[in-house]
Design a protein around this motif. Structure first.
Motif, PDB file in Angstrom:
ATOM      1  N   PHE A   1       0.831  -1.209   0.000  1.00 58.57           N
ATOM      2  CA  PHE A   1       0.000   0.000   0.000  1.00 58.57           C
ATOM      3  C   PHE A   1       0.862   1.255   0.000  1.00 58.57           C
TER       4      PHE A   1
ATOM      5  N   ALA B   1       0.911   4.121  -2.788  1.00 60.43           N
ATOM      6  CA  ALA B   1       0.688   5.531  -2.460  1.00 60.43           C
ATOM      7  C   ALA B   1       1.797   6.401  -3.046  1.00 60.43           C
TER       8      ALA B   1
ATOM      9  N   ALA C   1      -6.734  14.700  -0.401  1.00 60.03           N
ATOM     10  CA  ALA C   1      -7.201  13.327  -0.208  1.00 60.03           C
ATOM     11  C   ALA C   1      -6.028  12.378   0.018  1.00 60.03           C
ATOM     12  N   ILE C   2      -4.968  12.547  -0.739  1.00 61.82           N
ATOM     13  CA  ILE C   2      -3.790  11.688  -0.573  1.00 61.82           C
ATOM     14  C   ILE C   2      -3.135  11.953   0.774  1.00 61.82           C
TER      15      ILE C   2
ATOM     16  N   LEU D   1      -4.542  13.045   3.483  1.00 64.67           N
ATOM     17  CA  LEU D   1      -5.411  12.487   4.522  1.00 64.67           C
ATOM     18  C   LEU D   1      -5.261  10.969   4.600  1.00 64.67           C
ATOM     19  N   TRP D   2      -5.208  10.314   3.452  1.00 63.29           N
ATOM     20  CA  TRP D   2      -5.038   8.867   3.429  1.00 63.29           C
ATOM     21  C   TRP D   2      -3.705   8.467   4.065  1.00 63.29           C
ATOM     22  N   LEU D   3      -2.631   9.179   3.738  1.00 64.61           N
ATOM     23  CA  LEU D   3      -1.333   8.875   4.334  1.00 64.61           C
ATOM     24  C   LEU D   3      -1.331   9.149   5.834  1.00 64.61           C
TER      25      LEU D   3
ATOM     26  N   VAL E   1      -3.962   8.886   7.876  1.00 63.58           N
ATOM     27  CA  VAL E   1      -4.713   7.788   8.484  1.00 63.58           C
ATOM     28  C   VAL E   1      -3.854   6.527   8.527  1.00 63.58           C
ATOM     29  N   PHE E   2      -3.137   6.253   7.459  1.00 62.68           N
ATOM     30  CA  PHE E   2      -2.256   5.089   7.411  1.00 62.68           C
ATOM     31  C   PHE E   2      -1.187   5.175   8.497  1.00 62.68           C
TER      32      PHE E   2
ATOM     33  N   ARG F   1      -2.734   4.621  11.982  1.00 59.07           N
ATOM     34  CA  ARG F   1      -3.068   3.207  12.179  1.00 59.07           C
ATOM     35  C   ARG F   1      -1.822   2.366  12.416  1.00 59.07           C
TER      36      ARG F   1
END
Length: 49
Positions: A3, A7, A32-33, A35-37, A39-40, A43
Motif C-alpha cells: 500500500f 501511495a 485526499a492523498i 489524509l489517506w497517508l 490515516v495510514f 493506524r
C-alpha cells in the motif's frame, strides 16, 4: 508495504501531472492523498505489536 508503494507511485503520477492540472482539481486530490497517508500513519503507529 504494498500500500505504501502504491501511495508513493500515485503521488508521483499526481506530481508529474500537477503541471498540467488546474489548481481547483489538484488541491482536493492532494488533500485526499495527504489524509489517506495520515490515516495510514496513525493506524500503523497505534497498532499493537
Amino acid at each position: 508495504m504494498i500500500f505504501l508503494v502504491a501511495a508513493l507511485l500515485l503521488m508521483g503520477v499526481l506530481v508529474g501531472a500537477a503541471a498540467h492540472t488546474p489548481l481547483p482539481v489538484l488541491l482536493p486530490a492532494a488533500a485526499a492523498i495527504a489524509l489517506w497517508l495520515l490515516v495510514f500513519t496513525v493506524r500503523e503507529r497505534t497498532k499493537e505489536r
